[in-house]
Scaffold this motif. Structure first.
Motif, PDB file in Angstrom:
ATOM      1  N   GLU A   1       0.736  10.423  -4.303  1.00 15.30           N
ATOM      2  CA  GLU A   1       0.099  10.927  -3.094  1.00 15.30           C
ATOM      3  C   GLU A   1       0.143   9.880  -1.983  1.00 15.30           C
ATOM      4  OE1 GLU A   1      -4.331  12.319  -1.783  1.00 15.30           O
ATOM      5  OE2 GLU A   1      -3.391  13.383  -3.460  1.00 15.30           O
ATOM      6  N   GLY A   2       0.431  10.345  -0.768  1.00 13.82           N
ATOM      7  CA  GLY A   2       0.520   9.462   0.384  1.00 13.82           C
ATOM      8  C   GLY A   2       1.900   8.925   0.646  1.00 13.82           C
ATOM      9  N   TYR A   3       2.841   9.208  -0.255  1.00 10.18           N
ATOM     10  CA  TYR A   3       4.210   8.707  -0.075  1.00 10.18           C
ATOM     11  C   TYR A   3       4.880   9.435   1.087  1.00 10.18           C
ATOM     12  CZ  TYR A   3       8.498   6.414  -1.610  1.00 10.18           C
ATOM     13  OH  TYR A   3       9.611   5.611  -1.691  1.00 10.18           O
ATOM     14  N   TYR A   4       5.601   8.694   1.909  1.00 15.22           N
ATOM     15  CA  TYR A   4       6.360   9.296   3.010  1.00 15.22           C
ATOM     16  C   TYR A   4       7.823   9.441   2.600  1.00 15.22           C
ATOM     17  CZ  TYR A   4       8.678  10.172   7.397  1.00 15.22           C
ATOM     18  OH  TYR A   4       9.454  10.745   8.375  1.00 15.22           O
TER      19      TYR A   4
ATOM     20  N   ALA B   1      10.375  19.540   3.781  1.00 12.15           N
ATOM     21  CA  ALA B   1      10.200  18.937   5.103  1.00 12.15           C
ATOM     22  C   ALA B   1       9.931  17.452   4.929  1.00 12.15           C
ATOM     23  CB  ALA B   1       9.045  19.601   5.849  1.00 12.15           C
ATOM     24  N   ALA B   2      10.087  16.711   6.002  1.00 11.89           N
ATOM     25  CA  ALA B   2       9.732  15.292   5.979  1.00 11.89           C
ATOM     26  C   ALA B   2       8.230  15.140   6.191  1.00 11.89           C
ATOM     27  CB  ALA B   2      10.490  14.547   7.073  1.00 11.89           C
ATOM     28  N   GLY B   3       7.659  14.069   5.660  1.00 12.21           N
ATOM     29  CA  GLY B   3       6.245  13.822   5.907  1.00 12.21           C
ATOM     30  C   GLY B   3       5.559  13.084   4.779  1.00 12.21           C
ATOM     31  N   TYR B   4       4.227  13.112   4.823  1.00 10.85           N
ATOM     32  CA  TYR B   4       3.369  12.468   3.828  1.00 10.85           C
ATOM     33  C   TYR B   4       2.840  13.536   2.876  1.00 10.85           C
ATOM     34  CZ  TYR B   4       3.326   8.476   7.040  1.00 10.85           C
ATOM     35  OH  TYR B   4       3.689   7.439   7.843  1.00 10.85           O
ATOM     36  N   ILE B   5       2.871  13.235   1.585  1.00  7.67           N
ATOM     37  CA  ILE B   5       2.499  14.248   0.607  1.00  7.67           C
ATOM     38  C   ILE B   5       1.035  14.134   0.186  1.00  7.67           C
ATOM     39  CG2 ILE B   5       3.162  12.901  -1.442  1.00  7.67           C
ATOM     40  CD1 ILE B   5       4.300  15.619  -2.559  1.00  7.67           C
ATOM     41  N   TYR B   6       0.419  15.296   0.075  1.00  9.18           N
ATOM     42  CA  TYR B   6      -0.931  15.406  -0.482  1.00  9.18           C
ATOM     43  C   TYR B   6      -0.809  16.251  -1.741  1.00  9.18           C
ATOM     44  CZ  TYR B   6      -5.673  17.167  -1.194  1.00  9.18           C
ATOM     45  OH  TYR B   6      -6.880  17.524  -1.750  1.00  9.18           O
ATOM     46  N   ASP B   7      -1.217  15.711  -2.875  1.00  9.72           N
ATOM     47  CA  ASP B   7      -1.057  16.406  -4.146  1.00  9.72           C
ATOM     48  C   ASP B   7      -2.224  17.365  -4.398  1.00  9.72           C
ATOM     49  OD1 ASP B   7       1.229  14.926  -4.509  1.00  9.72           O
ATOM     50  OD2 ASP B   7       0.278  13.412  -5.789  1.00  9.72           O
TER      51      ASP B   7
ATOM     52  N   GLY C   1       0.846  -1.179   0.000  1.00  8.07           N
ATOM     53  CA  GLY C   1       0.000   0.000   0.000  1.00  8.07           C
ATOM     54  C   GLY C   1       0.881   1.228   0.000  1.00  8.07           C
ATOM     55  N   ILE C   2       0.305   2.402  -0.157  1.00 10.65           N
ATOM     56  CA  ILE C   2       1.132   3.597  -0.311  1.00 10.65           C
ATOM     57  C   ILE C   2       1.348   4.349   0.987  1.00 10.65           C
ATOM     58  CG2 ILE C   2       0.389   3.886  -2.680  1.00 10.65           C
ATOM     59  CD1 ILE C   2      -1.303   6.246  -1.750  1.00 10.65           C
ATOM     60  N   ASN C   3       0.533   4.093   2.002  1.00  9.59           N
ATOM     61  CA  ASN C   3       0.619   4.929   3.201  1.00  9.59           C
ATOM     62  C   ASN C   3       1.470   4.334   4.309  1.00  9.59           C
ATOM     63  OD1 ASN C   3      -0.990   6.966   2.160  1.00  9.59           O
ATOM     64  ND2 ASN C   3      -2.850   5.876   2.678  1.00  9.59           N
ATOM     65  N   ASP C   4       1.819   3.075   4.211  1.00 10.87           N
ATOM     66  CA  ASP C   4       2.661   2.438   5.219  1.00 10.87           C
ATOM     67  C   ASP C   4       3.846   1.814   4.513  1.00 10.87           C
ATOM     68  OD1 ASP C   4      -0.413   1.610   6.391  1.00 10.87           O
ATOM     69  OD2 ASP C   4       0.955   2.738   7.665  1.00 10.87           O
ATOM     70  N   THR C   5       5.024   2.031   5.043  1.00 10.31           N
ATOM     71  CA  THR C   5       6.210   1.466   4.413  1.00 10.31           C
ATOM     72  C   THR C   5       6.113  -0.051   4.426  1.00 10.31           C
ATOM     73  OG1 THR C   5       7.528   3.318   5.213  1.00 10.31           O
ATOM     74  CG2 THR C   5       8.714   1.365   4.469  1.00 10.31           C
ATOM     75  N   PRO C   6       6.017  -0.707   3.240  1.00 12.29           N
ATOM     76  CA  PRO C   6       5.868  -2.164   3.199  1.00 12.29           C
ATOM     77  C   PRO C   6       7.134  -2.854   3.678  1.00 12.29           C
ATOM     78  CG  PRO C   6       5.271  -1.132   1.119  1.00 12.29           C
ATOM     79  CD  PRO C   6       5.998  -0.115   1.926  1.00 12.29           C
TER      80      PRO C   6
END
Length: 312
Positions: A261-264, A207-213, A83-88
């Motif tokens: 989108e959602g990539y950390y 900055a570090a974090g999760y991206i919202y496009d 999935g895209i929101n949690d590092t597999p």
């Protein structure tokens, strides 16, 4: 033939990496009649997502200029596609891939894509050629004994030592030159010049974090326009809270690349690419000139090998 041996029609080629440059190589080799298998990490970070087969890791398949790459999960991981929101988490060491499934994808005229960052499948399938097009600026484990012909793209490889041939990846007079002795030019960290713009056309995370496009690939933006937001943690991303860092366009042009989108990511990570040529919308959705040039040299080396011509 062993259970893990893929039937060879023309050459069997494994390409490590399926980003935009690797996709250009895979596309060219496939069109030349070769059977190509792509290997990727479980959490790819392509910017030019519309022309990168690695997007199949997330979506199950990805089509670029009429050719489809199809994700084939390993047998003991078939129900845990990333999935895209949690590092597999990668559990590659004991995985195997179903031979018949790979054959079926190849016979359908598509490219099997395996989540195999360590290249375990190379020993299983014994390809004629291995191409390392990860573009990591360093060697991530490719060795000259992986196949009768091993090609490294870009810096990090030494022709005659860890690969047979190196393909130059830096824009300029020597782009796509086949190197038979030594290394490609070292990475300068400065993107190639497009319409007079170099570093300013590539955006790195402030900055570090999760991206919202906020915007999407193909959108025309003005310098200073907000194109994305970075949320510091998963909770603020999921709830779209007010605490975020805006990402603004550094130049006027077309968004050619934007990370999923959602990539950390960490601060400084490459997350977007703007093309200043506003009239070149199709460039966002087609293989680049650079990728095609490199792909042509890879095909030249493969064709020479196929016909018994030793160029190294």
């Amino acid at each position: 033939m062993s259970n893990n041996q893929i039937k060879k029609k023309n050459l069997l080629i494994i390409c490590r990496g399926a980003g935009d440059l690797a996709t250009g190589i895979i596309h060219r080799l496939h069109r030349a009649g070769h059977r190509v298998i792509a290997l990727e990490t479980d959490y790819p970070a392509a910017i030019r997502r519309q022309v990168s087969f690695c997007e199949a890791v997330y979506d199950g398949s990805a089509t670029v200029e009429g050719l489809t790459a199809r994700l084939l999960p390993a047998l003991n991981d078939a129900e845990t596609i990333s999935g895209i929101n949690d590092t597999p988490q990668a559990h590659i060491a004991s995985q195997k891939w179903k031979n018949s499934a790979i054959e079926a994808v190849l016979e359908a005229g598509e490219v099997p894509l395996l989540i195999d960052p360590t290249g375990e499948s190379i020993a299983l399938f014994r390809p004629d050629v291995v191409v390392d097009a990860i573009i990591a600026k360093k060697n991530l484990g490719t060795t000259i004994n992986m196949a009768p012909l091993v090609i490294g793209v870009g810096p990090g490889f030494t022709a005659g030592k860890d690969v047979h041939l190196v393909i130059e990846s830096m824009r300029g007079h020597n782009l796509a030159r086949i190197i038979t002795d030594g290394m490609a030019q070292p990475n300068t960290g400065v993107p190639g010049n497009i319409a007079g713009f170099t570093s300013e056309r590539v955006i790195h995370a402030p900055a570090a974090g999760y991206i919202y496009d906020v915007r999407k690939i193909g959108d025309i933006v003005q310098k200073g326009d907000e194109i994305a937001r970075i949320y510091p943690d998963k909770g603020s991303y999921d709830n779209k809270l007010s605490e975020y860092v805006p990402v603004n366009a550094t130049i006027t042009g077309i968004i050619r690349g934007l990370i999923r989108e959602g990539y950390y990511f960490k601060e400084g990570f490459k997350i977007a690419d703007i093309d200043p040529r506003e009239g070149e919308l199709s460039n966002c959705f087609t293989i680049s000139d650079k990728a095609r040039s490199i792909a042509g040299s890879v095909l030249e080396a493969v064709s020479a090998f196929e016909h018994g011509i030793r160029i190294y």
